[in-house]
Write an enzyme that holds these catalytic residues in place. Sequence first.
Site, PDB file in Angstrom:
ATOM      1  N   ASP A  30       8.186   4.707  -4.416  1.00 35.74           N
ATOM      2  CA  ASP A  30       9.197   5.452  -3.513  1.00 35.74           C
ATOM      3  C   ASP A  30       9.114   6.728  -2.891  1.00 35.74           C
ATOM      4  O   ASP A  30       9.372   7.557  -2.166  1.00 35.74           O
ATOM      5  CB  ASP A  30      10.648   5.320  -3.712  1.00 35.74           C
ATOM      6  CG  ASP A  30      11.651   6.221  -4.916  1.00 35.74           C
ATOM      7  OD1 ASP A  30      10.525   7.024  -5.477  1.00 35.74           O
ATOM      8  OD2 ASP A  30      11.887   6.238  -5.304  1.00 35.74           O
ATOM      9  N   ASP A  31       7.490   7.149  -3.113  1.00 34.26           N
ATOM     10  CA  ASP A  31       7.280   8.783  -2.982  1.00 34.26           C
ATOM     11  C   ASP A  31       6.669   9.047  -1.796  1.00 34.26           C
ATOM     12  O   ASP A  31       6.007   9.928  -1.483  1.00 34.26           O
ATOM     13  CB  ASP A  31       6.977   9.622  -4.137  1.00 34.26           C
ATOM     14  CG  ASP A  31       7.910   9.512  -5.412  1.00 34.26           C
ATOM     15  OD1 ASP A  31       9.394   9.829  -5.095  1.00 34.26           O
ATOM     16  OD2 ASP A  31       8.574   9.039  -6.340  1.00 34.26           O
ATOM     17  N   SER A 171       9.350   6.489 -14.641  1.00 37.93           N
ATOM     18  CA  SER A 171       9.886   7.492 -13.644  1.00 37.93           C
ATOM     19  C   SER A 171       9.809   8.628 -14.355  1.00 37.93           C
ATOM     20  O   SER A 171       9.741   8.899 -15.947  1.00 37.93           O
ATOM     21  CB  SER A 171      11.214   7.935 -13.563  1.00 37.93           C
ATOM     22  OG  SER A 171      11.619   6.886 -12.390  1.00 37.93           O
TER      23      SER A 171
END
Length: 331
Positions: A30-31, A171
């Site tokens: 999502d980055d 993550s």
Amino acid sequence: MIRSALALCAALLASVSGAATARDIVLTNDDGLTSNVVALYRALKAAGHDVIVSVPCQDQSGMGAAIRIGRPLGPLTEDCRNGAAKAGAPGAGPMTREGLATDFFYVDGTPVMALLYGLDVAAAKRWGHAPDLVLSGPNEGQNLGAIIISSGTVGNVQTAALRGIPAIALSAGSNTAGSPAAPLANPASSQVAARTVELLNALGTSEGAPLLPAGIALNVNFPSQLEGANWRRTKVGNWNAYRLRFVESMADDAPPLMQTMAEHRGVALPDLPGVAIAMNESAPAPSEQNDESAANAKDITVSALQAGYGAGGSGEWLDARLQSLAAPQRR
């Protein structure tokens, strides 16, 4: 189902070893284009996997599983993050940054939209079938506890798992972000990538065997300091490392964590309202020591996630309460 998946994870993590079978993998996040995703791509390729990268054009943290349905994507109005594509390029397609392989794609949309491009367009053209695995991340910052319901990293794996595709959210610490001088070459990213390949070696060593039980995804969080970190099965739990709250002024009321994040990105927090994130100052209770938010301080935490919102074992309870609503019998 969750209980059996947890037992499987415990057995696998007890011996993270072996040689992984080569897999077709869609790597998303999502980055956008980051040091973490480039490092993991290279590590997966070196391990023999076939990999497609499909990520958002811009940082889309906190978007969860959002999708802009039925809205065509026009040409880019600005460059993608780290030069993945330039303004004026199509709304989705191959990245054009020099030095990237032809396996890299971008989407001017949410994380799940980028994942869907990887599954429905790039993978369909490459393999003619769904991938063996979806990896989402590694995120620039941990996704621990209740905050994962807003995480695009986790939203991606939920979406993939509901399609029947094994999926793992990854993550890492915010210290894995690239620097302005070397946006795609943080050494910490390579360390996270190597440990990820280590996990895949444990999950899948049999040709044709699924990597995860049906309906189960994994949420994996690497501590900021990886030296000496062990694999540990955990649960999402009730204790949360981060707290969210709405503030009237980001400049005046934002907690230290937000100030640090802003300084890292080289931006100033505005005197405007918004949602801020802060560290949890309270300590976990003894019963919460195996929550991923608590254990992640020193260990690599691996938590099993149920795909979707189905709640197993609640049928009899619900039937009992719906009896009074049953339609009356006609005479």
